[in-house]
Scaffold this active site. Sequence first.
Site, PDB file in Angstrom:
ATOM      1  N   SER A   1     -22.065 -16.810  20.889  1.00  0.00           N
ATOM      2  CA  SER A   1     -21.221 -17.953  20.964  1.00  0.00           C
ATOM      3  C   SER A   1     -21.981 -19.128  20.511  1.00  0.00           C
ATOM      4  O   SER A   1     -21.443 -20.320  20.758  1.00  0.00           O
ATOM      5  CB  SER A   1     -20.825 -18.118  22.470  1.00  0.00           C
ATOM      6  OG  SER A   1     -19.886 -17.014  22.686  1.00  0.00           O
TER       7      SER A   1
ATOM      8  N   GLY B   1     -23.609 -20.233  17.705  1.00  0.00           N
ATOM      9  CA  GLY B   1     -23.678 -20.408  16.154  1.00  0.00           C
ATOM     10  C   GLY B   1     -23.430 -21.910  15.951  1.00  0.00           C
ATOM     11  O   GLY B   1     -24.478 -22.555  15.331  1.00  0.00           O
TER      12      GLY B   1
ATOM     13  N   GLU C   1     -16.935 -16.177  22.846  1.00  0.00           N
ATOM     14  CA  GLU C   1     -16.760 -14.690  23.484  1.00  0.00           C
ATOM     15  C   GLU C   1     -15.912 -15.010  24.926  1.00  0.00           C
ATOM     16  O   GLU C   1     -15.380 -14.002  25.233  1.00  0.00           O
ATOM     17  CB  GLU C   1     -18.030 -14.200  23.956  1.00  0.00           C
ATOM     18  CG  GLU C   1     -18.886 -14.012  22.443  1.00  0.00           C
ATOM     19  CD  GLU C   1     -20.543 -13.670  23.101  1.00  0.00           C
ATOM     20  OE1 GLU C   1     -20.869 -12.372  23.191  1.00  0.00           O
ATOM     21  OE2 GLU C   1     -21.153 -14.518  23.376  1.00  0.00           O
TER      22      GLU C   1
ATOM     23  N   CYS D   1       0.729  -1.109   0.007  1.00  0.00           N
ATOM     24  CA  CYS D   1      -0.135  -0.103   0.029  1.00  0.00           C
ATOM     25  C   CYS D   1       0.921   1.054  -0.005  1.00  0.00           C
ATOM     26  O   CYS D   1       0.344   2.294  -0.402  1.00  0.00           O
ATOM     27  CB  CYS D   1      -0.983  -0.012   1.216  1.00  0.00           C
ATOM     28  SG  CYS D   1      -0.165   0.021   2.820  1.00  0.00           S
TER      29      CYS D   1
ATOM     30  N   ALA E   1       8.773   1.087  13.578  1.00  0.00           N
ATOM     31  CA  ALA E   1       7.830   0.450  12.801  1.00  0.00           C
ATOM     32  C   ALA E   1       7.853  -1.021  12.368  1.00  0.00           C
ATOM     33  O   ALA E   1       8.493  -1.808  13.426  1.00  0.00           O
ATOM     34  CB  ALA E   1       7.957   1.146  11.192  1.00  0.00           C
TER      35      ALA E   1
ATOM     36  N   LEU F   1      19.705  16.140   0.101  1.00  0.00           N
ATOM     37  CA  LEU F   1      20.589  15.313   1.207  1.00  0.00           C
ATOM     38  C   LEU F   1      21.162  14.228   0.682  1.00  0.00           C
ATOM     39  O   LEU F   1      20.655  13.260   0.149  1.00  0.00           O
ATOM     40  CB  LEU F   1      19.725  14.924   2.239  1.00  0.00           C
ATOM     41  CG  LEU F   1      20.241  14.025   3.413  1.00  0.00           C
ATOM     42  CD1 LEU F   1      21.552  14.657   4.148  1.00  0.00           C
ATOM     43  CD2 LEU F   1      19.245  13.543   4.407  1.00  0.00           C
TER      44      LEU F   1
ATOM     45  N   LEU G   1     -17.436 -21.339  22.561  1.00  0.00           N
ATOM     46  CA  LEU G   1     -16.404 -20.677  23.387  1.00  0.00           C
ATOM     47  C   LEU G   1     -16.041 -19.182  22.506  1.00  0.00           C
ATOM     48  O   LEU G   1     -14.974 -18.703  22.868  1.00  0.00           O
ATOM     49  CB  LEU G   1     -14.999 -21.429  23.444  1.00  0.00           C
ATOM     50  CG  LEU G   1     -15.267 -22.748  24.197  1.00  0.00           C
ATOM     51  CD1 LEU G   1     -13.932 -23.572  24.112  1.00  0.00           C
ATOM     52  CD2 LEU G   1     -15.653 -22.517  25.552  1.00  0.00           C
TER      53      LEU G   1
HETATM   54  C1  LIG Z   1       3.637   2.306   9.572  1.00  0.00           C
HETATM   55  C2  LIG Z   1       4.719   3.271   9.962  1.00  0.00           C
HETATM   56  C3  LIG Z   1       5.395   3.348  11.155  1.00  0.00           C
HETATM   57  C4  LIG Z   1       6.365   4.239  11.466  1.00  0.00           C
HETATM   58  N1  LIG Z   1       6.873   4.110  12.764  1.00  0.00           N
HETATM   59  C5  LIG Z   1       8.085   4.632  13.167  1.00  0.00           C
HETATM   60  C6  LIG Z   1       8.771   4.567  14.414  1.00  0.00           C
HETATM   61  O1  LIG Z   1       8.147   4.006  15.282  1.00  0.00           O
HETATM   62  N2  LIG Z   1       9.634   5.369  14.745  1.00  0.00           N
HETATM   63  C7  LIG Z   1      10.051   6.436  13.814  1.00  0.00           C
HETATM   64  O2  LIG Z   1      11.007   6.996  14.211  1.00  0.00           O
HETATM   65  N3  LIG Z   1       9.468   6.574  12.533  1.00  0.00           N
HETATM   66  C8  LIG Z   1       8.601   5.969  12.303  1.00  0.00           C
HETATM   67  N4  LIG Z   1       7.858   5.847  11.026  1.00  0.00           N
HETATM   68  C9  LIG Z   1       8.375   7.006  10.053  1.00  0.00           C
HETATM   69  C10 LIG Z   1       9.394   6.425   9.099  1.00  0.00           C
HETATM   70  O3  LIG Z   1      10.570   6.224   9.857  1.00  0.00           O
HETATM   71  C11 LIG Z   1       9.662   7.572   8.252  1.00  0.00           C
HETATM   72  O4  LIG Z   1       8.265   7.915   7.641  1.00  0.00           O
HETATM   73  C12 LIG Z   1      10.670   7.098   7.228  1.00  0.00           C
HETATM   74  O5  LIG Z   1      11.862   7.059   7.665  1.00  0.00           O
HETATM   75  C13 LIG Z   1      10.666   8.161   6.150  1.00  0.00           C
HETATM   76  O6  LIG Z   1      11.539   7.728   4.919  1.00  0.00           O
HETATM   77  P1  LIG Z   1      10.917   7.614   3.480  1.00  0.00           P
HETATM   78  O7  LIG Z   1      12.207   7.090   2.792  1.00  0.00           O
HETATM   79  O8  LIG Z   1       9.919   6.739   3.370  1.00  0.00           O
HETATM   80  O9  LIG Z   1      10.686   9.202   3.032  1.00  0.00           O
HETATM   81  P2  LIG Z   1       9.611   9.505   2.148  1.00  0.00           P
HETATM   82  O10 LIG Z   1       8.275   9.540   2.444  1.00  0.00           O
HETATM   83  O11 LIG Z   1       9.926   9.055   0.666  1.00  0.00           O
HETATM   84  O12 LIG Z   1       9.984  11.004   2.003  1.00  0.00           O
HETATM   85  C14 LIG Z   1      10.003  11.963   3.179  1.00  0.00           C
HETATM   86  C15 LIG Z   1      10.426  13.390   2.825  1.00  0.00           C
HETATM   87  O13 LIG Z   1      11.567  13.577   2.943  1.00  0.00           O
HETATM   88  C16 LIG Z   1      12.059  14.287   1.887  1.00  0.00           C
HETATM   89  N5  LIG Z   1      13.386  13.634   1.475  1.00  0.00           N
HETATM   90  C17 LIG Z   1      13.731  12.185   1.123  1.00  0.00           C
HETATM   91  N6  LIG Z   1      14.829  12.008   0.633  1.00  0.00           N
HETATM   92  C18 LIG Z   1      15.429  13.101   0.665  1.00  0.00           C
HETATM   93  C19 LIG Z   1      16.673  13.545   0.169  1.00  0.00           C
HETATM   94  N7  LIG Z   1      17.731  12.720  -0.119  1.00  0.00           N
HETATM   95  N8  LIG Z   1      16.820  14.893   0.138  1.00  0.00           N
HETATM   96  C20 LIG Z   1      15.999  15.765   0.451  1.00  0.00           C
HETATM   97  N9  LIG Z   1      14.839  15.410   1.073  1.00  0.00           N
HETATM   98  C21 LIG Z   1      14.465  14.136   0.870  1.00  0.00           C
HETATM   99  C22 LIG Z   1      10.905  14.186   0.603  1.00  0.00           C
HETATM  100  O14 LIG Z   1      11.097  15.352  -0.009  1.00  0.00           O
HETATM  101  C23 LIG Z   1      10.058  14.017   1.764  1.00  0.00           C
HETATM  102  O15 LIG Z   1       9.423  15.280   2.054  1.00  0.00           O
HETATM  103  C24 LIG Z   1       6.834   5.134  10.520  1.00  0.00           C
HETATM  104  C25 LIG Z   1       6.343   5.096   9.407  1.00  0.00           C
HETATM  105  C26 LIG Z   1       5.183   4.577   9.003  1.00  0.00           C
HETATM  106  C27 LIG Z   1       4.592   4.508   7.855  1.00  0.00           C
HETATM  107  S1  FES Z   2      -2.813  -2.240   4.094  1.00  0.00           S
HETATM  108 FE1  FES Z   2      -0.764  -1.998   3.748  1.00  0.00          FE
HETATM  109  S2  FES Z   2      -0.041  -2.013   5.647  1.00  0.00           S
HETATM  110 FE2  FES Z   2      -2.329  -2.190   6.131  1.00  0.00          FE
END
Ligand SMILES: Cc1cc2nc3c(=O)[nH]c(=O)nc-3n(C[C@H](O)[C@H](O)[C@H](O)COP(=O)(O)OP(=O)(O)OC[C@H]3O[C@@H](n4cnc5c(N)ncnc54)[C@H](O)[C@@H]3O)c2cc1C
Ligand code: FES
EC number: 1.2.3.1
Length: 1335
Positions: A1104, A1106, A1287, A77, A351, A417, A1285
């Site tokens: 429970s 069914g 519930e 997703c 995550a 970056l 069982l």
């Molecule tokens: C389900 C879920 C659980 C999560 N749980 C945690 C958690 O427990 N702890 C935690 O700390 N984080 C958590 N996160 C956050 C996750 O760590 C960040 O979303 C992730 O690290 C972002 O990286 P990405 O590559 O997906 O960024 P992207 O979504 O691809 O980009 C994010 C942003 O960064 C910018 N960007 C990316 N690369 C560059 C670059 N090289 N130079 C300049 N700008 C740039 C983009 O322009 C954009 O705005 C979670 C995210 C999700 C979806």
């Molecule tokens: S539907 Fe993709 S993680 Fe939940």
Amino acid sequence: MPHPPGSDVLVFFVNGRKVTERDVDPEVTLLTYLRRNLGLTGTKSACGGGSCGTCTVMLSRFDLASRKPRHIAVTACLVPLCSLHGAAVTTVEGVGSIRTRVHPVQERIAKSHGTQCGFCTPGMVMSLYALLRSHPQPSEEQLLEALAGNLCRCTGYRPILESGRTFCLDSASCGQHGARQCCLDQPGDGTCPPGRNGPQAHMCSELIPRTEFQPWDPTQEPIFPPELMRMAESPVQPSLTFRGDRVTWVSPGSLQELLALRARHPEAPLVLGNTALGPAQRSQGRVHPLLISPARIPELSTVTETSDGLTIGASCSLAQLQDILAKSISQLPVEKTQTLRALAKALRSVAGLQVRNLASLGGHVMSLHSYSDLNPILAVGQAALHLRSEGGARLISLDEHFLAGVVSASLQPGEILESVHIPHSQKWEFVFSFRQAQAPQNASPHVSAGMRVRFTEGTDTIEDLSIAYGGVGTTTVMAPQACQRLLGRHWTEETLDEACRLVLGEVTIPGAAPGGRVEFRRTLLVSFLFRFYLQVLQELKAHRFLKPPCTPRTLSDTWKYPQLPDQTLGALEDVPIMVPRGVQMYERVDPQQPPQDPVGRSIMHLSGLKHATGEAVFCDDLPRVDKELFMALVTSTRPHAKIVSVDPAEALRLPGVVAIVTAEDIPGTNGTEDDKLLAVDKVLCVGQVICAVVAETDVQARQATGSVRVTYEDLEPVVLSIQDAIGHSSFLCPEKKLELGNTEEAFEDVDHILEGEVHVGGQEHFYMETQRVLVIPKVEDQELDIYASTQDPAHMQKTVSSTLNVPLNRVTCHVKRVGGGFGGKQGRSAMLGAIAAVGAIKTGRPVRLVLDRDEDMLITGGRHPLFGKYKVGFMDSGRIKALDIQCYINGGCVLDYSELVIEFLILKLENAYKIRNLRFRGRACRTNLPSNTAFRGFGFPQGALVIESCITAVAAKCGLLPEKVREKNMYRTVDKTIYKQAFSPEPLHRCWAECLEQADVPGRRALADAFNRQSPWRKRGIAVVPMKFSVGFAATSYHQAAALVHIYTDGSVLVTHGGNELGQGIHTKMLQVASRELRVPLCRLHIQETSTATVPNTVTTAASVGADVNGRAVQNACQTLLKRLEPIMKKNPEGTWEAWVEAAFEQRISLSATGYFRGYKAFMDWEKGEGEPFPYCVFGAACSEVEIDCLTGAHRKLRTDIVMDAGCSLNPALDIGQVEGAFLQGAGLYTTEELHYSPEGALLSGGPEEYKIPTAADVPEKLNVTLLPSAQAQTGLTIYSSKGLGESGMFLGSSVFFAIQDAVAAARRDRGLAEDFTVPREDPGTCKPWSISVA
Ligand SMILES: Cc1cc2nc3c(=O)[nH]c(=O)nc-3n(C[C@H](O)[C@H](O)[C@H](O)COP(=O)(O)OP(=O)(O)OC[C@H]3O[C@@H](n4cnc5c(N)ncnc54)[C@H](O)[C@@H]3O)c2cc1C
Ligand code: FES
Ligand code: FES
């Protein structure tokens, strides 16, 4: 096929087949493409935001460095389709299939009973499969890590983990007898464990037929497509552009191209993992016209190790970062790796693995998430950011200015970056990371922290100090001033005190900060400081850093350090996460039972293999039908308001929009007077459905909902909480009351009286498959076919019939299977079906309505929150003489099932206790929240918590163990309930005694006490709870069932009955019944679906019962058929089933029969307070032991023993599955699941990111479940004297809650605090560490 001008061709592989896509829309995700374009519906969708893992697939790319493919699990997703150029995707269909070959991963999860509703199963399979592809013999730690991002609401995870463990290095052991030793290896016949009074030969513990597993051979897996290998090796990587209607995606082939693009479009985001950008775009509905993907630029993936540190390319994923850190840590001297270690530790909790495989380091840093786990560590570790633009390269610090977004300290337009430099730590420098989240896995932290200190060599004088926190502001927050003021100080408790004071002064969390729990988070600020203090002290203690002789000042302190340890060290360790162990025991079938008779045997769920291969079809997996439209709902944004106008004009002008469905389009009845399908004139809660948009696609329909203009005029009052409702006398129905004896008089004659309050929060069903329905109008005679995910197709049929004003015989509702219901797919699903039907009639076209997770949580309501007050009178001995309980539940804005819930709650409130003078009163409050509804246990899990809390309080007051007070007050002999229904508590006593003995409660209590004496910061607690759960509906008309059984001339048998397959395995059980009755093997029997056309007037699959009632109906039909066949069988006793059937046909004997069961006659006279509302009781007992961390509020479930009275189980594997699944759902209710609303009544915890159901890490480390051998007389009320069982196990989760309370009590005893406290569930203070005063 022509493609948009300037758009390139996307090439990737899916399940070994090449996909060449010329018309790629950058807004489309892999998940949508798989399901819609390729028809690969095995991959499911349950959240759309990367948090649930149901959409997990394997992504493989050729790695040039290792010259091998790299296989990773990802959440489809979040993966933009455009990002897949050159990748190979494997979905569950590509792993194995029933039609060809089932893969060992699929086979083992199914045969281990790791599937119930099966909606999560393809995701589980893919996580396991991807793990095996990169680690053919994984460790248990890797197994847990691989499954951390996958949610399951049904199974309780234990069987899933067990199936995964069969692939692990140490796979053969159940662990019950120590490492590498299994009960299966014990002397005897494989039963486990041998009974305490000799082997329990009648008991069996073999749920998984290990010998049947086909071996797994990694060499037989498909190879990586050579074409993709060649593409990866090509020296020139051309830039790729994909153009959609609204968004263009450019993936440059070189750094120069990237920088040029960045210079031209400084506002365009870079997309790496899309894990921050994707969810943000989705929730904010924001569209970026240009997306730039730097994923193919090698410079951004480079890792360089220099003498002063590690430089890591911004594109490296967080999972790759874990590997890089692990390698460096293993190679470098310890003192250089302090920051790396802190990062590695933090990364384990970020995550799930699927998201870490996608998320990049660069994206993480640049997202500046408030809750970031890594930025605080990078900041204190003095990381630097290498930036690059067309103008050149430069280096900036990842410091408080960068984190605060100060323009001069951040990226300038045109810059990217390129990499992150993490300096090595130095000698005398220590770096630690901390986090506390709502759940141990897959949960963003409430607060995270990075802390670093450097001492003057050979001393404990602070030379440099840096502290950073996540989760307390809009971004990572540092405390530079506090750190500055502490320079030159010694590492002492005085310094710690000062540090706490200074940090709390500098790092402020405003009272209304997003995320709430402000006081708790403030406490975590200092708890982490304290742990930092201890951990550094521990390091200083280690001789390599601080050895006498030192200066007199440090010398004196060094004497202190060695004494620190054992008492205080407990505060240092993180709560470990373990793969659970345990034994599941049940009664063997009678050895005389014919082997082909499946009743009582642990038969795998009939759909198990189909769940595991993705071939099980759920409602939204049905292919699109001709001219199908999609419906999306427009819901109220106000809690209580008059609807002034609804203006659909703008929405109707949008492309693809076909119609807006309002109340005026309803030809028949619009719900009931107070519970409308579509709101008219006024709205009563946020989330109430006002109207619906019908459009050609789901995207168009969803987008158009925002263009329907609704004007409101706010109304008063807005009542949200139970307390508000009591204040406004806002109730849904009259009070329900039961009384026994004379409570007032009894209070006169007791040693003590206690009064207390209990709060239980609400609970979201969180069935993995959200509500969905497909309505297909037919051309003739107003007929309609409805395919729905519902527990009650007959109710949906009736609701649609009255809404459309057509007779019931024109409406057919089909249910193939439901991806979890738990009570949430009864009333509300019928309403959704009716709204979709109105859309179908209005447009004359089929209409599909699929709620996304946020909508589902917003609209459909859940478990009723409860507020209970008790007054209890008791003797010094703990004997309760009088009990008065008043309960209020929050019913939401309309009645729905609330009156029934409060009735059930009051009827069952006494639980297992015989108290002579009782008064129970209950009221359902009317509030401006979405209507709460039926939920597993139907009020009992909330109500029973009140009486058990009361017993715990009595025990504390009397200085007795709670289990002693429970025992003292328990029903003893055949007796009558509060409503005067006779029953025998004999199975209750057997469960209780067996549980106490199995769990060795006295012995483990002594051990826990000893542990607690040694450990000021970690405390253990134990609790045992008994359960009497009366099963069934309190209405006679609900105790009936019907079935229809056809025997075809080839001897195959088609069974239909009135129950719905929700994951509980009812179809499996029904075929077991039919198999026994007809004496035909299971393989000849089949169930297609539940349909109102085959078995009419059915009762909801709930309460429970069914299997109890439908089993009797199936039995009845089969017996009728067998009776008809008997003369033929007698005539030809040596004949085969097929021959008998053939002969019957020749002789014109009907081979089709209906079956009917006229069940229990329930009645309840509320005036008299007496009746016989329930056919029977299920009894049980559970003992849980936990360990809590007094500093952070985290808890660890050490062990749970459950003993359950299942009667004569039809299928022990399915029944144990129900018990374990319900137990964990209960533990979720009582410990982690919390719903939050804004002051305006809007749900804030609207998805798995905010609402935490238990994960695999929440299963007790040891989980033993025993189904009590049946000793009961046969009862005709259920099939073969089995018991329902579904519930009851829910309430047993409260043993975890009471164990936590026991541990809290131990901590309070240590600190001289009162023990007669309650732990209110609604209060976030539940998790509040009480040991350090922050005031
Ligand atoms: C389900 C879920 C659980 C999560 N749980 C945690 C958690 O427990 N702890 C935690 O700390 N984080 C958590 N996160 C956050 C996750 O760590 C960040 O979303 C992730 O690290 C972002 O990286 P990405 O590559 O997906 O960024 P992207 O979504 O691809 O980009 C994010 C942003 O960064 C910018 N960007 C990316 N690369 C560059 C670059 N090289 N130079 C300049 N700008 C740039 C983009 O322009 C954009 O705005 C979670 C995210 C999700 C979806
Ligand atoms: S539907 Fe993709 S993680 Fe939940
Ligand atoms: S089996 Fe896992 S969600 Fe139903």
